[in-house]
Design an enzyme around this catalytic site. Structure first.
Site, short mmCIF file in Angstrom:
data_model
loop_
_atom_site.label_atom_id
_atom_site.label_comp_id
_atom_site.label_asym_id
_atom_site.label_seq_id
_atom_site.Cartn_x
_atom_site.Cartn_y
_atom_site.Cartn_z
N ASP A 27 0.82 -1.21 0.00
CA ASP A 27 0.00 0.00 0.00
C ASP A 27 0.86 1.26 0.00
O ASP A 27 2.08 1.20 0.14
CB ASP A 27 -0.97 0.00 1.19
CG ASP A 27 -0.34 -0.57 2.47
OD1 ASP A 27 0.91 -0.52 2.58
OD2 ASP A 27 -1.07 -1.06 3.34
N ASP A 61 -7.65 -2.38 14.18
CA ASP A 61 -9.05 -2.56 13.76
C ASP A 61 -9.22 -3.77 12.84
O ASP A 61 -10.28 -3.96 12.26
CB ASP A 61 -9.58 -1.28 13.10
CG ASP A 61 -8.90 -0.96 11.77
OD1 ASP A 61 -8.00 -1.71 11.33
OD2 ASP A 61 -9.28 0.06 11.15
N GLU A 108 -9.72 -1.61 5.24
CA GLU A 108 -10.39 -1.31 6.49
C GLU A 108 -11.67 -2.13 6.62
O GLU A 108 -12.13 -2.73 5.63
CB GLU A 108 -10.69 0.20 6.54
CG GLU A 108 -9.45 1.10 6.50
CD GLU A 108 -8.65 1.10 7.82
OE1 GLU A 108 -8.69 0.10 8.56
OE2 GLU A 108 -7.97 2.12 8.08
N HIS A 165 -7.47 -4.47 10.03
CA HIS A 165 -7.14 -4.33 8.59
C HIS A 165 -5.87 -5.10 8.24
O HIS A 165 -4.97 -5.28 9.07
CB HIS A 165 -7.03 -2.86 8.16
CG HIS A 165 -5.87 -2.11 8.72
ND1 HIS A 165 -6.00 -0.95 9.44
CD2 HIS A 165 -4.53 -2.34 8.67
CE1 HIS A 165 -4.82 -0.50 9.79
NE2 HIS A 165 -3.90 -1.33 9.34
C1 F6R Z 1 1.37 -1.66 6.06
C2 F6R Z 1 0.08 -2.31 6.16
C3 F6R Z 1 -0.71 -2.31 7.41
C4 F6R Z 1 0.11 -2.56 8.66
C5 F6R Z 1 -0.77 -2.43 9.89
C6 F6R Z 1 -0.01 -2.67 11.17
O1 F6R Z 1 1.92 -1.85 4.76
O2 F6R Z 1 -0.35 -2.79 5.17
O3 F6R Z 1 -1.69 -3.33 7.32
O4 F6R Z 1 0.70 -3.82 8.60
O5 F6R Z 1 -1.33 -1.16 9.92
O6 F6R Z 1 0.90 -1.63 11.34
P1 F6R Z 1 2.11 -1.76 12.38
O7 F6R Z 1 2.95 -2.87 11.89
O8 F6R Z 1 2.83 -0.45 12.30
O9 F6R Z 1 1.49 -2.04 13.69
#
Ligand code: F6R
Length: 259
Positions: free
Chosen positions: A66, A135, A142, A137
């Site tokens: 992303d 959450d 989301e 995702h």
């Molecule tokens: C990032 C992504 C997100 C993160 C998620 C957890 O490329 O796709 O799904 O993996 O937001 O973020 P962290 O690892 O910072 O807790």
């Protein structure tokens, strides 16, 4: 269902997943890696250079999950910058073979289709690293995201913007939109490896692994994948109902199986 590996800490998780990536690249110099950003994959990225020293990385390709929309790619927290800093440079990958969705406002309406085309031309992802949001995702899909979704623009939840504010000077600097691989895109990868650390991820991990398969918790999509591995520390595993079974299974796993 996913294989669940419960480890004492993030460094152990990083070593296990880096071993698997090294095995993949040794076996296939044309491997296509699916790259996550954020805090979670850092222990994997830190463990990789030592395992891949001296290996020809010139043909390995990478695809990020992303990118933020409207954030200059040269901004230190754009996922283009993060992937360059944490993966491309330390591993000596060819930058031209490492793709990040294009979050520029100009042409954004076509950026998802272009990314899907590039993924298809590369033959798809061999191993996809995933984190999970508080959450639920994965990627930036989301709650409510379709399991059939492909790369497209999404609106970040307030919770995700608050969670990611730690990377920016203020929450007002966190973009409101992103472009992310869809759940359908992620499910096409041949091996999913989801990592999660800390108590803050426990509810999302339990929901994804042991709750109903529901768009309300996008991480639950991994239950639909035939080869998914989940590597979690004790805190992230703390509310798993079948934790003892996962420990027993992993402890008795034949060595030849790999992850
Ligand atoms: C990032 C992504 C997100 C993160 C998620 C957890 O490329 O796709 O799904 O993996 O937001 O973020 P962290 O690892 O910072 O807790």
């Amino acid at each position: 269902m996913a294989e669940v590996v419960i480890v004492p800490d993030a460094a152990t998780a990083g070593a296990i997943v880096a071993d698997e990536i090294a095995r993949l690249v040794h076996a296939n110099p044309d491997a296509v890696l699916g790259l996550a950003t954020g805090s979670t994959p850092v222990p994997v990225y830190e463990a990789l250079p030592a395992r891949l020293a001296g290996v020809d990385m010139s043909r390995v390709r990478g695809f990020a999950l992303d990118e933020y929309v409207g954030l200059d790619p040269s901004h230190p927290e754009s996922y283009r910058s993060v992937i360059t800093r944490e993966v491309v440079e330390p591993l000596g990958l060819d930058p031209a073979r490492v793709h990040v969705p294009d979050g520029s406002l100009e042409g954004i309406e076509h950026a998802g289709d272009s990314y899907e085309r590039a993924l298809a031309e590369a033959g798809g992802v061999d191993l996809q690293i995933l984190g999970i949001g508080t959450d639920g995702h994965i990627g930036f899909n989301e709650p409510g995201s379709s399991f059939a979704s492909l790369t497209r623009v999404k609106t970040l939840t307030t919770q995700t913007r608050e969670d990611n504010a730690r990377f920016f000077d203020s929450i007002d600097d966190v973009p409101r939109h992103c472009i992310t691989q869809g759940l359908g895109t992620i499910l096409r990868a041949r091996h999913l490896v989801l990592l999660a650390f800390g108590e803050g991820k426990a509810a999302a991990v339990a929901g994804a692994l042991e709750g109903p398969v529901t768009a309300s918790l996008p991480g639950s999509a991994i239950q639909l994948h035939p080869h998914a591995t989940v590597v979690v520390d004790e805190a992230a595993a703390s509310t798993l109902r079948f934790a003892e079974y996962y420990r027993y299974t992993f402890a008795n796993k034949p060595a030849w199986q790999g992850l």
